[in-house]
Design an enzyme around this catalytic site. Structure first.
Site, PDB file in Angstrom:
ATOM      1  N   HIS A  53       0.846  -1.182   0.000  1.00 39.80           N
ATOM      2  CA  HIS A  53       0.000   0.000   0.000  1.00 39.80           C
ATOM      3  C   HIS A  53       0.888   1.241   0.000  1.00 39.80           C
ATOM      4  O   HIS A  53       2.012   1.220   0.511  1.00 39.80           O
ATOM      5  CB  HIS A  53      -0.905   0.025   1.231  1.00 39.80           C
ATOM      6  CG  HIS A  53      -1.981  -1.004   1.196  1.00 39.80           C
ATOM      7  ND1 HIS A  53      -3.152  -0.871   1.906  1.00 39.80           N
ATOM      8  CD2 HIS A  53      -2.087  -2.192   0.531  1.00 39.80           C
ATOM      9  CE1 HIS A  53      -3.926  -1.917   1.697  1.00 39.80           C
ATOM     10  NE2 HIS A  53      -3.287  -2.738   0.868  1.00 39.80           N
ATOM     11  N   GLU A  55       0.861   3.957   1.728  1.00 36.46           N
ATOM     12  CA  GLU A  55       1.288   4.427   3.053  1.00 36.46           C
ATOM     13  C   GLU A  55       2.411   3.553   3.614  1.00 36.46           C
ATOM     14  O   GLU A  55       3.379   4.068   4.178  1.00 36.46           O
ATOM     15  CB  GLU A  55       0.102   4.438   4.028  1.00 36.46           C
ATOM     16  CG  GLU A  55      -1.015   5.382   3.641  1.00 36.46           C
ATOM     17  CD  GLU A  55      -2.065   4.756   2.729  1.00 36.46           C
ATOM     18  OE1 GLU A  55      -3.152   5.336   2.625  1.00 36.46           O
ATOM     19  OE2 GLU A  55      -1.814   3.688   2.115  1.00 36.46           O
ATOM     20  N   CYS A  83      -6.199   2.453   5.340  1.00 39.77           N
ATOM     21  CA  CYS A  83      -6.904   1.224   5.698  1.00 39.77           C
ATOM     22  C   CYS A  83      -6.427   0.747   7.078  1.00 39.77           C
ATOM     23  O   CYS A  83      -5.465   1.284   7.626  1.00 39.77           O
ATOM     24  CB  CYS A  83      -6.644   0.157   4.629  1.00 39.77           C
ATOM     25  SG  CYS A  83      -4.993  -0.582   4.745  1.00 39.77           S
ATOM     26  N   CYS A  86      -2.628  -0.070   7.190  1.00 36.27           N
ATOM     27  CA  CYS A  86      -1.805   1.143   7.151  1.00 36.27           C
ATOM     28  C   CYS A  86      -1.948   1.934   8.443  1.00 36.27           C
ATOM     29  O   CYS A  86      -0.970   2.509   8.936  1.00 36.27           O
ATOM     30  CB  CYS A  86      -2.176   1.992   5.946  1.00 36.27           C
ATOM     31  SG  CYS A  86      -1.785   1.177   4.377  1.00 36.27           S
TER      32      CYS A  86
END
Length: 156
Positions: A53, A55, A83, A86
């Site tokens: 992801h 992040e 999410c 993260c």
């Protein structure tokens, strides 16, 4: 506030750039002292890695650049509300400020549903959709006992 908008626009640009090369629609940057330390877009499909992801990748890069796991002096800017995975990484890294544009409902409308994970987090492990089996007779606590013996512990 002015810099927040500037940096958030950059995170959104990163997300748009990521889409152009086959990445997911998420971008993130990490800033320290008004300087961009790292930037990343979602590479889940490109890397065949569910943890890639934006992040997470930005946190990894910032930690490498700063040579520290402690990013409490940094701000994370993300094109979308992070999410649950993260969010956990944000807490573990010590980041104290997150600025984002879209929220989880916007992401869900685009086909990304974090709702299941948010709901599962609150459940007892034995009530989750994924089987969690705790075997506590294998001396797993020995690892923590040894950790406690260390004089110079790392703070998380």
């Amino acid at each position: 506030m002015k810099n927040d908008k500037l940096f958030l626009r950059r995170a959104i640009e990163i997300a748009l750039g990521g889409i152009k090369v086959g990445g997911g629609p998420f971008g993130a940057i990490i800033v320290k002292d008004n300087k961009i330390i790292s930037e990343a877009f979602n590479r889940v499909i490109l890397n065949n890695d569910a943890t890639s992801h934006a992040e997470i990748l930005a946190i990894r890069l910032a930690s490498s650049v700063l040579q520290s796991h402690d990013l409490q002096e940094c701000t994370l800017y993300s094109s979308c509300e992070p999410c649950p995975m993260c969010l956990g990484a944000i807490y573990w890294s010590g980041i104290m400020k997150v600025v984002y544009s879209c929220d989880r409902m916007d992401a869900e409308a685009a086909g990304f549903s974090d709702k299941l994970i948010y709901n599962e987090i609150d459940l007892d492990p034995f009530q989750r959709k994924i089987l969690f089996l705790k075997l506590s007779d294998l001396k797993g606590k020995e690892v923590f006992r040894k950790w406690d013996e260390l004089e110079n512990k790392i703070t998380y």
